[in-house]
Motif scaffolding. Sequence first.
Motif, PDB file in Angstrom:
ATOM      1  N   PRO A  72      72.659  76.061  86.149  1.00 18.15           N
ATOM      2  CA  PRO A  72      73.713  75.855  86.859  1.00 18.15           C
ATOM      3  C   PRO A  72      74.945  75.379  85.959  1.00 18.15           C
ATOM      4  O   PRO A  72      74.738  74.855  84.982  1.00 18.15           O
ATOM      5  CB  PRO A  72      73.476  74.810  87.753  1.00 18.15           C
ATOM      6  N   HIS A 112      75.435  68.831  93.879  1.00 15.87           N
ATOM      7  CA  HIS A 112      74.746  70.146  93.602  1.00 15.87           C
ATOM      8  C   HIS A 112      75.044  71.133  94.772  1.00 15.87           C
ATOM      9  O   HIS A 112      75.032  70.636  95.860  1.00 15.87           O
ATOM     10  CB  HIS A 112      73.477  70.091  93.462  1.00 15.87           C
ATOM     11  N   ARG A 172      75.993  78.810  91.586  1.00 17.22           N
ATOM     12  CA  ARG A 172      75.434  77.402  91.315  1.00 17.22           C
ATOM     13  C   ARG A 172      76.215  76.490  90.412  1.00 17.22           C
ATOM     14  O   ARG A 172      76.483  76.837  89.317  1.00 17.22           O
ATOM     15  CB  ARG A 172      73.917  77.668  90.810  1.00 17.22           C
TER      16      ARG A 172
END
Length: 296
Positions: A150, A61, A50
């Motif tokens: 992340p 993302h 991530r």
Amino acid sequence: MSLILFAFVVRVRDGLPLSASTDFLHNKELQERKQQLKVISKSLCSLPERGTVKGHELNIHFLSSEGVSYMTVCACSLPAASAFCFLEDLRWEFTACFDNSAVALASRPYPFLEFDSAIQKLQQHYNQKGGPSLEVTLAEVWEDLRTSPPQFLTMEDVALTNGAANGHVEQTALIHKGCQSQRLEPVSAPGILSLILNIMCAALNLIRGVHLIEYTFQVSQDIFISFPLQCHLYLFHTCQKKLKSFTLLTIIILCNAFLFGLRNIWQLAFHMSVACLSMLLTLHRKLLDRNMDCGV
């Protein structure tokens, strides 16, 4: 304004695009982020599962799982939990439609075009509702991000990971490697004929050079070497192919001009014709198109 602007599904192993949402916006920063998605997709093997790449108004993302990466371009105002919740839902949708074997066997870009509509529906749902229908899912993602946040990356980090800007590889070496790795179109029937004639000319020059060692051996040796080099230029892609082809043709013509009088006009014409044919076929043999050059 929509909060989720673009979604992209790629194979982690080689960055092959599998599916993507349709984009009708002409936002300059969005186009830049989409180009960055392409760069990131080529480095996924070395990146965390991530990650987030922050931008001025738009963030990237991505979430990787079981050999597939799910990527999105979102407005900065969208909470990270909502973005990763969207990616989780996208992952469930994709794995419900396609198994690992289908992903592994994919050989061309965007093989799952039918999944584009599913991405569009999910994207519209998030843009209209502001998140998933079940708040417990969003709460779980919030908790997951709190315990395992992340990794925040920059495009410089991605470039370093990809080995393109690490400072340990010389630029000339990268160019040379790029030249060697490219593949040419399949050999054509005229190309096979040209190779046979080049080998024949090289053999004749070597035999004649041995018989006339005092007069023409050195010249015949030069022509003998030139014809195999023409075969090499036709079969393999190298940098500065045009310059090398014209140089070899010039050497063959000069050597045959030196042998004028020792050989008849038909022999000289045959050798120079073969050299010209080989050069033309070499220059007209194109590189194969590369699938991974497709834009996002």
